[in-house]
Design a protein around this motif. Structure first.
Motif, PDB file in Angstrom:
ATOM      1  N   SER A  49       0.846  -1.192   0.000  1.00  0.00           N
ATOM      2  CA  SER A  49       0.000   0.000   0.000  1.00  0.00           C
ATOM      3  C   SER A  49       0.880   1.240   0.000  1.00  0.00           C
ATOM      4  CB  SER A  49      -0.894  -0.005   1.245  1.00  0.00           C
ATOM      5  OG  SER A  49      -1.503   1.248   1.424  1.00  0.00           O
ATOM      6  N   GLN A  50       0.505   2.241  -0.772  1.00  0.00           N
ATOM      7  CA  GLN A  50       1.223   3.518  -0.760  1.00  0.00           C
ATOM      8  C   GLN A  50       0.963   4.262   0.542  1.00  0.00           C
ATOM      9  OE1 GLN A  50       3.445   4.529  -3.066  1.00  0.00           O
ATOM     10  NE2 GLN A  50       3.090   2.589  -4.111  1.00  0.00           N
ATOM     11  N   ALA A  51      -0.233   4.085   1.097  1.00  0.00           N
ATOM     12  CA  ALA A  51      -0.614   4.800   2.318  1.00  0.00           C
ATOM     13  C   ALA A  51      -0.030   4.156   3.574  1.00  0.00           C
ATOM     14  CB  ALA A  51      -2.145   4.854   2.433  1.00  0.00           C
ATOM     15  N   ASP A  52       0.120   2.836   3.550  1.00  0.00           N
ATOM     16  CA  ASP A  52       0.610   2.107   4.730  1.00  0.00           C
ATOM     17  C   ASP A  52       1.464   0.951   4.238  1.00  0.00           C
ATOM     18  OD1 ASP A  52       1.063   0.645   7.031  1.00  0.00           O
ATOM     19  OD2 ASP A  52      -1.055   0.364   7.527  1.00  0.00           O
ATOM     20  N   ARG A  53       2.767   1.120   4.261  1.00  0.00           N
ATOM     21  CA  ARG A  53       3.693   0.124   3.724  1.00  0.00           C
ATOM     22  C   ARG A  53       3.587  -1.243   4.409  1.00  0.00           C
ATOM     23  NH1 ARG A  53       5.797   1.291  -1.170  1.00  0.00           N
ATOM     24  NH2 ARG A  53       6.403   3.459  -1.263  1.00  0.00           N
ATOM     25  N   ARG A  54       2.976  -1.289   5.597  1.00  0.00           N
ATOM     26  CA  ARG A  54       2.792  -2.578   6.274  1.00  0.00           C
ATOM     27  C   ARG A  54       1.652  -3.368   5.654  1.00  0.00           C
ATOM     28  NH1 ARG A  54       1.445  -0.340  11.903  1.00  0.00           N
ATOM     29  NH2 ARG A  54       0.380   1.031  10.471  1.00  0.00           N
ATOM     30  N   SER A  55       0.789  -2.703   4.927  1.00  0.00           N
ATOM     31  CA  SER A  55      -0.392  -3.332   4.350  1.00  0.00           C
ATOM     32  C   SER A  55      -0.104  -3.801   2.918  1.00  0.00           C
ATOM     33  CB  SER A  55      -1.542  -2.316   4.347  1.00  0.00           C
ATOM     34  OG  SER A  55      -2.698  -2.895   3.807  1.00  0.00           O
ATOM     35  N   VAL A  56      -0.582  -5.006   2.604  1.00  0.00           N
ATOM     36  CA  VAL A  56      -0.462  -5.554   1.261  1.00  0.00           C
ATOM     37  C   VAL A  56      -1.826  -5.469   0.594  1.00  0.00           C
ATOM     38  CG1 VAL A  56       0.011  -7.640  -0.090  1.00  0.00           C
ATOM     39  CG2 VAL A  56       1.417  -7.098   1.904  1.00  0.00           C
ATOM     40  N   LEU A  57      -1.848  -4.944  -0.631  1.00  0.00           N
ATOM     41  CA  LEU A  57      -3.093  -4.808  -1.391  1.00  0.00           C
ATOM     42  C   LEU A  57      -3.128  -5.852  -2.496  1.00  0.00           C
ATOM     43  CD1 LEU A  57      -3.165  -0.924  -1.806  1.00  0.00           C
ATOM     44  CD2 LEU A  57      -4.251  -2.301  -0.027  1.00  0.00           C
ATOM     45  N   VAL A  58      -4.322  -6.325  -2.810  1.00  0.00           N
ATOM     46  CA  VAL A  58      -4.498  -7.269  -3.911  1.00  0.00           C
ATOM     47  C   VAL A  58      -5.410  -6.639  -4.962  1.00  0.00           C
ATOM     48  CG1 VAL A  58      -4.108  -9.331  -2.512  1.00  0.00           C
ATOM     49  CG2 VAL A  58      -6.422  -8.480  -2.782  1.00  0.00           C
ATOM     50  N   GLU A  59      -5.139  -7.016  -6.195  1.00  0.00           N
ATOM     51  CA  GLU A  59      -5.959  -6.591  -7.330  1.00  0.00           C
ATOM     52  C   GLU A  59      -6.144  -7.776  -8.257  1.00  0.00           C
ATOM     53  OE1 GLU A  59      -5.191  -2.481  -9.029  1.00  0.00           O
ATOM     54  OE2 GLU A  59      -3.235  -2.995  -8.170  1.00  0.00           O
ATOM     55  N   LEU A  60      -7.219  -7.774  -9.000  1.00  0.00           N
ATOM     56  CA  LEU A  60      -7.454  -8.818  -9.988  1.00  0.00           C
ATOM     57  C   LEU A  60      -6.595  -8.567 -11.216  1.00  0.00           C
ATOM     58  CD1 LEU A  60     -11.355  -9.074  -9.937  1.00  0.00           C
ATOM     59  CD2 LEU A  60      -9.716 -10.518  -8.727  1.00  0.00           C
ATOM     60  N   THR A  61      -6.113  -9.645 -11.836  1.00  0.00           N
ATOM     61  CA  THR A  61      -5.474  -9.516 -13.136  1.00  0.00           C
ATOM     62  C   THR A  61      -6.582  -9.308 -14.170  1.00  0.00           C
ATOM     63  OG1 THR A  61      -5.586 -11.891 -13.548  1.00  0.00           O
ATOM     64  CG2 THR A  61      -3.573 -11.058 -12.456  1.00  0.00           C
ATOM     65  N   GLU A  62      -6.192  -9.020 -15.406  1.00  0.00           N
ATOM     66  CA  GLU A  62      -7.205  -8.827 -16.453  1.00  0.00           C
ATOM     67  C   GLU A  62      -8.049 -10.087 -16.640  1.00  0.00           C
ATOM     68  OE1 GLU A  62      -5.945  -7.095 -20.152  1.00  0.00           O
ATOM     69  OE2 GLU A  62      -4.545  -5.755 -19.106  1.00  0.00           O
ATOM     70  N   GLU A  63      -7.404 -11.262 -16.621  1.00  0.00           N
ATOM     71  CA  GLU A  63      -8.145 -12.520 -16.770  1.00  0.00           C
ATOM     72  C   GLU A  63      -9.138 -12.695 -15.618  1.00  0.00           C
ATOM     73  OE1 GLU A  63      -7.618 -17.375 -16.697  1.00  0.00           O
ATOM     74  OE2 GLU A  63      -5.851 -16.121 -16.427  1.00  0.00           O
ATOM     75  N   SER A  64      -8.691 -12.407 -14.418  1.00  0.00           N
ATOM     76  CA  SER A  64      -9.577 -12.555 -13.260  1.00  0.00           C
ATOM     77  C   SER A  64     -10.717 -11.558 -13.295  1.00  0.00           C
ATOM     78  CB  SER A  64      -8.789 -12.397 -11.960  1.00  0.00           C
ATOM     79  OG  SER A  64      -7.925 -13.490 -11.799  1.00  0.00           O
ATOM     80  N   ALA A  65     -10.461 -10.356 -13.778  1.00  0.00           N
ATOM     81  CA  ALA A  65     -11.534  -9.368 -13.894  1.00  0.00           C
ATOM     82  C   ALA A  65     -12.602  -9.880 -14.862  1.00  0.00           C
ATOM     83  CB  ALA A  65     -10.979  -8.027 -14.351  1.00  0.00           C
ATOM     84  N   ARG A  66     -12.161 -10.506 -15.960  1.00  0.00           N
ATOM     85  CA  ARG A  66     -13.132 -11.096 -16.902  1.00  0.00           C
ATOM     86  C   ARG A  66     -13.896 -12.236 -16.225  1.00  0.00           C
ATOM     87  NH1 ARG A  66      -8.791 -10.217 -20.327  1.00  0.00           N
ATOM     88  NH2 ARG A  66      -8.098 -12.374 -20.181  1.00  0.00           N
ATOM     89  N   ASN A  67     -13.183 -13.073 -15.458  1.00  0.00           N
ATOM     90  CA  ASN A  67     -13.844 -14.159 -14.742  1.00  0.00           C
ATOM     91  C   ASN A  67     -14.832 -13.622 -13.719  1.00  0.00           C
ATOM     92  OD1 ASN A  67     -12.535 -16.189 -16.140  1.00  0.00           O
ATOM     93  ND2 ASN A  67     -10.897 -16.395 -14.641  1.00  0.00           N
ATOM     94  N   ALA A  68     -14.455 -12.554 -13.031  1.00  0.00           N
ATOM     95  CA  ALA A  68     -15.350 -11.948 -12.040  1.00  0.00           C
ATOM     96  C   ALA A  68     -16.623 -11.443 -12.710  1.00  0.00           C
ATOM     97  CB  ALA A  68     -14.646 -10.819 -11.299  1.00  0.00           C
ATOM     98  N   GLU A  69     -16.494 -10.915 -13.924  1.00  0.00           N
ATOM     99  CA  GLU A  69     -17.674 -10.460 -14.669  1.00  0.00           C
ATOM    100  C   GLU A  69     -18.602 -11.637 -14.978  1.00  0.00           C
ATOM    101  OE1 GLU A  69     -16.437  -8.245 -18.120  1.00  0.00           O
ATOM    102  OE2 GLU A  69     -15.344  -6.789 -16.886  1.00  0.00           O
ATOM    103  N   LYS A  70     -18.020 -12.791 -15.328  1.00  0.00           N
ATOM    104  CA  LYS A  70     -18.837 -13.985 -15.605  1.00  0.00           C
ATOM    105  C   LYS A  70     -19.564 -14.441 -14.344  1.00  0.00           C
ATOM    106  CE  LYS A  70     -15.542 -15.652 -19.032  1.00  0.00           C
ATOM    107  NZ  LYS A  70     -14.510 -16.675 -19.280  1.00  0.00           N
ATOM    108  N   VAL A  71     -18.838 -14.465 -13.236  1.00  0.00           N
ATOM    109  CA  VAL A  71     -19.443 -14.870 -11.960  1.00  0.00           C
ATOM    110  C   VAL A  71     -20.591 -13.922 -11.616  1.00  0.00           C
ATOM    111  CG1 VAL A  71     -19.033 -15.047  -9.466  1.00  0.00           C
ATOM    112  CG2 VAL A  71     -17.370 -16.002 -11.077  1.00  0.00           C
TER     113      VAL A  71
END
Length: 158
Positions: free
Chosen positions: A99-121
């Motif tokens: 995280s830019q705001a808190d270096r102790r925190s880890v952020l996750v994001e979907l890849t493009e493939e996962s974003a497409r899969n999330a749309e299907k779900v």
């Protein structure tokens, strides 16, 4: 005024809500896997739920979803969420970054493939909700929304 009647009928209502939730979740899972039957590794229901959780969160917070929020929404311990995220990252389904705001925190994001899969779900889940909604009137829907909204406000905040 609080209801002092037996809670058993209310438990039956929540059992029905749980059954409908499982139906909607399964519809999302089925929508994703219907197009992936040839893949060696099918996505688990938990991974499908994680797609949805990250997608919903990152719509409002494009910088990413903290691992602690993912653990909370998935009803997992932070350690279990980390193991799941590690596996998803190895499969190329999510990316992780500090995280830019808190270096102790880890952020996750979907890849493009996962974003497409999330749309299907999401599309599968939406179709299931629409099917359920079609069996009630708009007035009944408004009543359900009002009652569930009132009960949701009473939930403890984490």
């Amino acid at each position: 005024m609080k209801n002092t009647e037996s809670p058993l009928p209310l438990l039956a209502i929540f059992d029905m809500l749980e059954e409908m939730t499982e139906y909607v979740q399964q519809a999302g899972f089925d929508a994703l896997n219907a197009e992936e039957l040839n893949r060696q590794q099918k996505r688990s229901r938990r991974v499908c739920s994680a797609f949805g959780a990250v997608r919903r969160y990152t719509r409002q917070h494009p910088e990413g979803m903290p691992m602690s929020s993912l653990a909370h929404l998935m009803h997992m311990t932070p350690s279990a969420a980390t193991h799941m995220a590690d596996a998803m990252a190895r499969q190329g389904l999510i990316t992780r970054h500090p995280s830019q705001a808190d270096r102790r925190s880890v952020l996750v994001e979907l890849t493009e493939e996962s974003a497409r899969n999330a749309e299907k779900v999401e599309a599968g889940r939406l179709a299931a909700v629409q099917k359920l909604r079609n069996c009630i009137t708009s007035q009944e829907q408004a009543t359900i929304e009002r009652i569930l909204g009132k009960m949701a406000k009473a939930l403890p905040k984490h």
